[in-house]
Design a protein around this motif. Structure first.
Motif, PDB file in Angstrom:
ATOM      1  N   VAL A  47       0.846  -1.206   0.000  1.00  0.00           N
ATOM      2  CA  VAL A  47       0.000   0.000   0.000  1.00  0.00           C
ATOM      3  C   VAL A  47       0.877   1.250   0.000  1.00  0.00           C
ATOM      4  CG1 VAL A  47      -1.915  -1.116   1.193  1.00  0.00           C
ATOM      5  CG2 VAL A  47      -0.130   0.025   2.523  1.00  0.00           C
ATOM      6  N   PRO A  48       0.341   2.382  -0.467  1.00  0.00           N
ATOM      7  CA  PRO A  48       1.095   3.650  -0.406  1.00  0.00           C
ATOM      8  C   PRO A  48       1.170   4.156   1.033  1.00  0.00           C
ATOM      9  CG  PRO A  48      -1.115   4.033  -1.249  1.00  0.00           C
ATOM     10  CD  PRO A  48      -0.953   2.537  -1.153  1.00  0.00           C
ATOM     11  N   ALA A  49       2.186   4.949   1.309  1.00  0.00           N
ATOM     12  CA  ALA A  49       2.361   5.487   2.660  1.00  0.00           C
ATOM     13  C   ALA A  49       1.157   6.316   3.101  1.00  0.00           C
ATOM     14  CB  ALA A  49       3.632   6.337   2.713  1.00  0.00           C
ATOM     15  N   ALA A  50       0.472   6.934   2.146  1.00  0.00           N
ATOM     16  CA  ALA A  50      -0.673   7.792   2.475  1.00  0.00           C
ATOM     17  C   ALA A  50      -1.788   7.031   3.174  1.00  0.00           C
ATOM     18  CB  ALA A  50      -1.215   8.440   1.197  1.00  0.00           C
ATOM     19  N   LEU A  51      -1.836   5.699   2.986  1.00  0.00           N
ATOM     20  CA  LEU A  51      -2.903   4.922   3.616  1.00  0.00           C
ATOM     21  C   LEU A  51      -2.781   4.952   5.139  1.00  0.00           C
ATOM     22  CD1 LEU A  51      -5.237   3.273   2.260  1.00  0.00           C
ATOM     23  CD2 LEU A  51      -4.009   1.222   2.989  1.00  0.00           C
ATOM     24  N   LYS A  52      -1.556   5.151   5.632  1.00  0.00           N
ATOM     25  CA  LYS A  52      -1.370   5.240   7.087  1.00  0.00           C
ATOM     26  C   LYS A  52      -2.122   6.446   7.663  1.00  0.00           C
ATOM     27  CE  LYS A  52       2.671   4.686   8.918  1.00  0.00           C
ATOM     28  NZ  LYS A  52       2.463   3.586   9.862  1.00  0.00           N
ATOM     29  N   HIS A  53      -2.202   7.511   6.878  1.00  0.00           N
ATOM     30  CA  HIS A  53      -2.895   8.716   7.339  1.00  0.00           C
ATOM     31  C   HIS A  53      -4.411   8.570   7.190  1.00  0.00           C
ATOM     32  CE1 HIS A  53       1.037  10.547   7.594  1.00  0.00           C
ATOM     33  NE2 HIS A  53       1.261  10.270   6.320  1.00  0.00           N
ATOM     34  N   ALA A  54      -4.823   7.869   6.115  1.00  0.00           N
ATOM     35  CA  ALA A  54      -6.256   7.669   5.898  1.00  0.00           C
ATOM     36  C   ALA A  54      -6.848   6.690   6.907  1.00  0.00           C
ATOM     37  CB  ALA A  54      -6.511   7.183   4.480  1.00  0.00           C
TER      38      ALA A  54
END
Length: 569
Positions: A20-27
């Motif tokens: 997964v992209p790192a941005a998923l951690k924020h979502a």
């Protein structure tokens, strides 16, 4: 029958593997997402490696897995219900606890089932070949986490390291016998024809066999046509194939008739180039295409070996395969056969050239064979340059370096004779996919980068995957490999002239600068072969291979050169 076969042909679609992209951690801040370790990257630069993995036991995994499959089915309209997922290839699980591994496998498959109730998981078996983590308990935990018949494993490298024979047939799980053969599409005459001709039948007929098919799983094709010709037949053979008989018929088909000297040549090639039984994969580390990124003082030469062996054993040492014994810091070329035997096969090929010069398949094989012999000679020549350097012989380094660079140019001229050895089609095919000038520039850069440095280099440190996709292609030798070698030789000469150590950092900076500039270049290369392959092969042989006793004595000559062949050459 034809319609029935065609109706069973379908694409295998990917399933969600957890990346997964790192941005998923924020979502999804509560999701179990971890950053993976470094994977072949300079200084672990997060732009090129250290991706993020969603834990398969996290509820979000199943949800994404379902939507991932549904979106594909919406896009493509139909599916063969077989999905590929390789979460653990070159990515070791965080623990070897078997219950945890079993839960991972079950969760991955659950995500597939939610998207397609008829889903079958197709998994590469490379992890079992490549990673010592997967001992029998861990293998069983993963393989048995899915209902029998819902998981099929590709025994990915079965012609060299078959897993089926050491894992009780994947512990009862269906598998497909696969030939990997080539890593990165390197241009190298290499193969194990006997294993290809016998392996699938032996696996299928073995006791308690769970084999359900045969396949080809190479990283690239368009080289070694004889290997792929034979492997393509193996799905239709009940028993093992007699390779000698098969090669005889192959030669007739390939050149349009029975030619005794060509038959002799192919018998030699079967026992040499296509008989690599030492278990090492050949990823083509020839000096020309995989230039050593080390100081010359860390490269062992023939003289080093003679001194060491003579000192310990008090014996006279014949000159043998120098490249087989080198320092650990030098990723030496792989040599598994008698070079003198292969030279004999080349002589036989050249001797029948007046009969076959109009055959494009003959021209391809002649060029490939002359290239192969010349490349091994270049390996030897490079070590002579290094030995001259270590002896302080400036004139020797200058003379031999010029000879090496001349050989590279002559090989480039030879490769220009056939479409199968051109750089132009590779770049042109990339540009044709583009929609607009900006995309065309990007696609060409990608194509150039893949076959040279890749892109996680710094100004003075090369990518760890540099030269992984190396190619013996016309244009690439003249404009990249040759100039790169010339830079190294320049630093050798300057070191001797100035009485200073070899400037390894300086060499790297200039080499990487050359690479970056070549990758950005837009030079157009030919897409059609030109030149007389037969006459150029003759000249190449006479200039470098016929009279060089150092190279010809590299191994004992086992097959005499016929007068008939010498007269025609």
């Amino acid at each position: 029958m034809t319609n029935r076969l065609l109706s069973s042909i379908f694409a295998v679609l990917p399933a969600f593997s957890g990346n997964v992209p790192a941005a998923l951690k924020h979502a999804f801040p509560s999701a179990s997402i971890t950053q993976l370790g470094n994977w072949f990257s300079v200084r672990a630069d997060p732009r090129w490696t250290c991706t993020y993995l969603l834990d398969a036991t996290d509820p979000l995994f199943t949800e994404i897995g379902r939507e991932f499959l549904r979106e594909q089915l919406k896009e493509y309209g139909r599916s063969g219900h077989i999905y590929n997922c390789d979460t653990f290839d070159e990515n070791t699980p965080p623990t070897d606890d078997t219950e945890y591994i079993s839960s991972l496998g079950a969760a991955i498959f659950k995500g597939m089932q939610y998207g397609d109730s008829e889903a079958v998981w197709l998994m590469q078996g490379w992890l079992f070949t490549d990673d010592p983590f997967w001992r029998p308990p861990q293998m069983k935990a993963l393989l048995h986490s899915v209902p029998v018949g819902k998981l099929v494993v590709l025994d990915l490298y079965a012609e060299v390291k078959p897993v089926w024979s050491t894992s009780e047939q994947f512990y009862g799980v269906p598998y497909i016998w696969c030939m990997l053969h080539n890593f990165a599409g390197n241009v190298e005459m290499y193969g194990i024809l006997d294993a290809v001709a016998s392996g699938p039948a032996e696996a299928r007929l073995s006791q308690n066999s769970t084999m359900v098919g045969v396949g080809i799983s190479m990283e690239a094709i368009e080289q070694n046509p004889i290997v792929y010709d034979l492997m393509s037949e193996m799905a239709f053979h009940y028993d093992t194939v007699d390779v000698e008989t098969w090669i005889s018929l192959y030669s007739e088909r390939r050149y349009g008739g029975y030619i005794p000297l060509i038959q002799d040549a192919w018998r030699i090639l079967h026992q040499t180039l296509y008989n690599c039984t030492d278990g090492y994969p050949d990823k083509n580390r020839d000096v020309i295409v995989y230039f050593p990124d080390v100081s010359p003082t860390s490269i062992s030469t023939y003289r080093d070996q003679v001194n060491e062996i003579s000192h310990h054993h008090s014996v006279e040492v014949p000159q043998t395969s120098i490249l087989e014994e080198t320092a650990d810091s030098y990723d030496r070329p792989h040599l598994w056969y008698s070079t003198s035997d292969v030279l004999h096969a080349l002589q036989l090929f050249i001797s029948v050239g007046d009969q076959l010069f109009e055959s494009k398949t003959y021209s391809y094989d002649l060029i490939d064979l002359a290239r192969q012999a010349s490349a091994k000679y270049a390996n030897q020549l490079f070590l002579e340059i290094i030995e001259s350097y270590r002896l302080g012989d400036l004139d020797g380094v200058v003379h031999l370096s010029q000879k090496f660079l001349g050989l590279v140019e002559d090989m480039d001229t030879l490769l220009a004779c056939h479409n199968g050895f051109l750089l132009g089609p590779w770049l042109d095919s990339a540009k044709q996919l583009a929609q607009g000038e900006e995309q065309e520039r990007q696609f060409e850069w990608n194509a150039r980068t893949q076959i040279t440095m890749w892109f996680d280099n710094t100004d003075d440190e090369a990518s760890l995957l540099r030269d992984y996709g190396n190619k013996y292609w016309n244009g690439l030798l003249r404009d990249y490999y040759g100039p790169r070698a010339a830079i190294y030789f320049k630093f050798l000469i300057e070191s001797l002239e100035n009485g200073q150590d070899f400037d390894l950092k300086g060499w790297r900076r200039e080499w990487i600068k050359l690479t970056n500039e070549w990758q950005m270049d837009r030079k157009v290369y030919p897409v059609e072969g030109v030149g007389d392959a037969l006459n150029i092969s003759r000249r190449l042989y006479k200039k470098y291979l016929q009279d060089d006793q150092t190279f010809n004595l590299q191994v004992n000559i086992q097959m005499p050169i016929t007068n008939e062949a010498l007269d025609i050459i």
